[in-house]
Motif scaffolding. Structure first.
Motif, PDB file in Angstrom:
ATOM      1  N   TYR A 163       1.007  -1.131   0.219  1.00 53.15           N
ATOM      2  CA  TYR A 163      -0.067  -0.100  -0.245  1.00 53.15           C
ATOM      3  C   TYR A 163       1.321   0.813  -0.191  1.00 53.15           C
ATOM      4  O   TYR A 163       0.263   1.997  -0.298  1.00 53.15           O
ATOM      5  N   ALA A 164       2.126   1.306   0.106  1.00 54.99           N
ATOM      6  CA  ALA A 164       3.084   2.573   0.027  1.00 54.99           C
ATOM      7  C   ALA A 164       2.592   2.646  -1.330  1.00 54.99           C
ATOM      8  O   ALA A 164       2.728   2.526  -2.402  1.00 54.99           O
ATOM      9  N   GLY A 165       2.801   4.152  -1.079  1.00 59.10           N
ATOM     10  CA  GLY A 165       2.590   5.361  -2.384  1.00 59.10           C
ATOM     11  C   GLY A 165       2.233   6.819  -2.346  1.00 59.10           C
ATOM     12  O   GLY A 165       1.017   6.798  -2.641  1.00 59.10           O
ATOM     13  N   ASP A 166       2.593   7.580  -1.215  1.00 60.82           N
ATOM     14  CA  ASP A 166       1.856   8.447  -0.956  1.00 60.82           C
ATOM     15  C   ASP A 166       2.742   9.209  -2.366  1.00 60.82           C
ATOM     16  O   ASP A 166       2.904   9.472  -3.374  1.00 60.82           O
ATOM     17  N   LYS A 167       2.530  10.715  -2.380  1.00 59.30           N
ATOM     18  CA  LYS A 167       2.355  11.615  -3.141  1.00 59.30           C
ATOM     19  C   LYS A 167       3.745  11.700  -4.305  1.00 59.30           C
ATOM     20  O   LYS A 167       3.972  11.801  -4.997  1.00 59.30           O
ATOM     21  N   GLN A 168       4.279  12.125  -2.772  1.00 56.66           N
ATOM     22  CA  GLN A 168       5.641  11.737  -3.089  1.00 56.66           C
ATOM     23  C   GLN A 168       6.640  10.347  -3.644  1.00 56.66           C
ATOM     24  O   GLN A 168       7.483  10.977  -4.688  1.00 56.66           O
ATOM     25  N   ASP A 169       6.158   9.327  -3.676  1.00 52.14           N
ATOM     26  CA  ASP A 169       7.113   8.618  -4.426  1.00 52.14           C
ATOM     27  C   ASP A 169       6.379   8.349  -5.871  1.00 52.14           C
ATOM     28  O   ASP A 169       6.874   7.975  -7.057  1.00 52.14           O
ATOM     29  N   GLU A 170       4.983   8.820  -6.186  1.00 54.66           N
ATOM     30  CA  GLU A 170       4.542   9.337  -7.162  1.00 54.66           C
ATOM     31  C   GLU A 170       5.212  10.253  -8.741  1.00 54.66           C
ATOM     32  O   GLU A 170       5.368   9.424  -9.241  1.00 54.66           O
ATOM     33  N   LYS A 171       5.341  11.080  -7.573  1.00 57.89           N
ATOM     34  CA  LYS A 171       6.425  11.944  -8.171  1.00 57.89           C
ATOM     35  C   LYS A 171       7.471  11.298  -8.850  1.00 57.89           C
ATOM     36  O   LYS A 171       8.081  11.664 -10.295  1.00 57.89           O
ATOM     37  N   ASP A 172       8.197  10.179  -7.841  1.00 54.22           N
ATOM     38  CA  ASP A 172       9.584   9.531  -7.956  1.00 54.22           C
ATOM     39  C   ASP A 172       9.551   8.987  -9.050  1.00 54.22           C
ATOM     40  O   ASP A 172      10.721   8.705  -9.484  1.00 54.22           O
ATOM     41  N   LEU A 173       8.818   7.951  -9.590  1.00 51.48           N
ATOM     42  CA  LEU A 173       8.133   7.607 -10.430  1.00 51.48           C
ATOM     43  C   LEU A 173       8.173   8.512 -11.648  1.00 51.48           C
ATOM     44  O   LEU A 173       9.273   7.654 -12.883  1.00 51.48           O
ATOM     45  N   ARG A 174       7.646   8.976 -11.663  1.00 46.96           N
ATOM     46  CA  ARG A 174       7.492  10.158 -13.991  1.00 46.96           C
ATOM     47  C   ARG A 174       8.502  10.756 -13.318  1.00 46.96           C
ATOM     48  O   ARG A 174       9.366  11.212 -14.612  1.00 46.96           O
ATOM     49  N   LEU A 175       8.808  11.427 -12.451  1.00 45.92           N
ATOM     50  CA  LEU A 175      10.948  11.564 -12.546  1.00 45.92           C
ATOM     51  C   LEU A 175      11.654  10.613 -12.726  1.00 45.92           C
ATOM     52  O   LEU A 175      13.004  11.292 -13.600  1.00 45.92           O
ATOM     53  N   ALA A 176      11.485   9.605 -12.709  1.00 42.22           N
ATOM     54  CA  ALA A 176      12.533   8.364 -12.768  1.00 42.22           C
ATOM     55  C   ALA A 176      12.329   8.206 -13.862  1.00 42.22           C
ATOM     56  O   ALA A 176      12.656   7.362 -14.963  1.00 42.22           O
ATOM     57  N   ALA A 177      10.251   8.325 -14.655  1.00 43.02           N
ATOM     58  CA  ALA A 177      10.243   8.044 -15.957  1.00 43.02           C
ATOM     59  C   ALA A 177      11.336   9.358 -16.733  1.00 43.02           C
ATOM     60  O   ALA A 177      12.065   9.053 -17.826  1.00 43.02           O
ATOM     61  N   SER A 178      10.696  10.413 -16.448  1.00 43.24           N
ATOM     62  CA  SER A 178      11.754  11.418 -17.274  1.00 43.24           C
ATOM     63  C   SER A 178      13.668  11.163 -17.476  1.00 43.24           C
ATOM     64  O   SER A 178      13.649  11.772 -18.314  1.00 43.24           O
ATOM     65  N   ILE A 179      14.212  10.935 -16.812  1.00 41.53           N
ATOM     66  CA  ILE A 179      15.507  10.694 -16.577  1.00 41.53           C
ATOM     67  C   ILE A 179      16.273  10.080 -17.511  1.00 41.53           C
ATOM     68  O   ILE A 179      17.359   9.119 -17.238  1.00 41.53           O
TER      69      ILE A 179
END
Length: 310
Positions: free
Chosen positions: A20-36
């Motif tokens: 269930y982990a997945g706060d907003k920061q983790d979601e942002k981190d996923l998109r950032l990781a995809a970007s770079i």
């Protein structure tokens, strides 16, 4: 009370578990990781249960960001982990339209193989072919046409891929579209053809391609203006020359009776007036209010132009 505390403890345990982990920061981190292109972080976050299609407030997903930044390996990982290839942003953009806009043919091929909808439109009514044409990405245009993109499709203003390529001056792209069935005389909601748009913008290479493909030189828009009248009105000297040498009628008038010579007189362009006169422009023509080109030049105080028209 004992059971209430036990229930609360259970809820806390569940919410903090990897599932269930997945706060907003983790979601942002996923998109950032995809970007770079950080594939390791993408995999780790997805393993922790972060939704693969989590999107920002504009509806942009990790897959879209990976595509936009040409991170091929990230795209592969996200697709293999179930990313929705046809997810849309608030503006209606998809991973495929981002690939088209940024000129990524390899990613386009992969997205299409994974089921991307070739005919999806943005909120503006643009599909991937229109976008690639607008940016002059000819190899991608060819790829999309081969896959079945419709060169006759148009946006909410009636602009199709050919018009977009012509207006932006992408001659090679325009030629590719014409080769694959684009309609050279199609019109937008203003009645403009690709040739009118190219002439208005002064995109001479596109004007040449359209002339070479036998575009109607004297087609009129909803206001009766031809490509020549538009070229003169925008002081596009070379575009006007190309049209005249190809045989455009120099004396046609719009619905107000305005001819290309009158437009040149209004602009005060001596080179344009000379060019039009050399190609047979009639100095005695009058607009709907009875004004000649000379009258217009004198009213605008274009003394040198008035001298040419006397």
């Amino acid at each position: 009370m004992k059971y209430t505390r036990l229930l609360l403890a259970t809820i806390v345990l569940l919410l903090t578990s990897p599932l269930y982990a997945g706060d907003k920061q983790d979601e942002k981190d996923l998109r950032l990781a995809a970007s770079i292109g950080d594939v390791e972080t993408i995999s780790a976050l997805l393993d922790r249960g972060i939704p693969v299609d989590t999107a920002n407030k504009f509806g942009k997903t990790a897959l879209m960001m990976a595509v936009e930044n040409d991170n091929f390996e990230s795209v592969v990982v996200l697709l293999n982990r179930g990313a929705d290839v046809n997810a849309r942003t608030v503006a209606g953009c998809s991973a495929l339209t981002f690939a088209a806009e940024n000129g990524h043919p390899a990613l386009t091929a992969m997205l299409l193989e994974r089921g991307a909808n070739l005919h999806d439109r943005t909120r503006a009514g643009w599909d991937s072919l229109m976008i690639a044409s607008r940016y002059g990405i000819t190899d991608m245009v060819e790829q999309l046409l081969f896959k079945g993109a419709d060169p006759k499709a148009s946006d909410k203003h009636g602009h199709n891929a050919l018009m977009m390529a012509a207006e932006k001056g992408h001659a090679d792209t325009a030629a590719m579209l014409l080769k694959h069935g684009a309609e050279i005389e199609s019109r937008d909601k203003n009645g403009s053809t690709a040739l009118i748009l190219a002439a208005d913008s002064g995109n001479n290479s596109a004007v040449t391609v359209l002339i070479d493909h036998y575009a109607n030189l004297d087609a009129k828009d909803n206001d009766g203006a031809t490509a020549l009248i538009w070229a003169v009105g925008q002081d596009r000297l070379e575009a006007a020359r190309l049209l005249l040498e190809a045989g455009a009628d120099v004396n046609l008038a719009d619905t107000d009776g305005i001819t290309s010579l009158m437009e040149a007189a209004r602009k005060g362009s001596q080179p344009m007036v000379k060019l039009l006169l050399q190609h047979g422009a009639n100095k005695m023509n009058k607009d709907n209010e009875g004004h000649t080109a000379l009258d217009i030049a004198e009213k605008k105080k274009h003394v040198e132009v008035a001298g040419l028209l006397k």
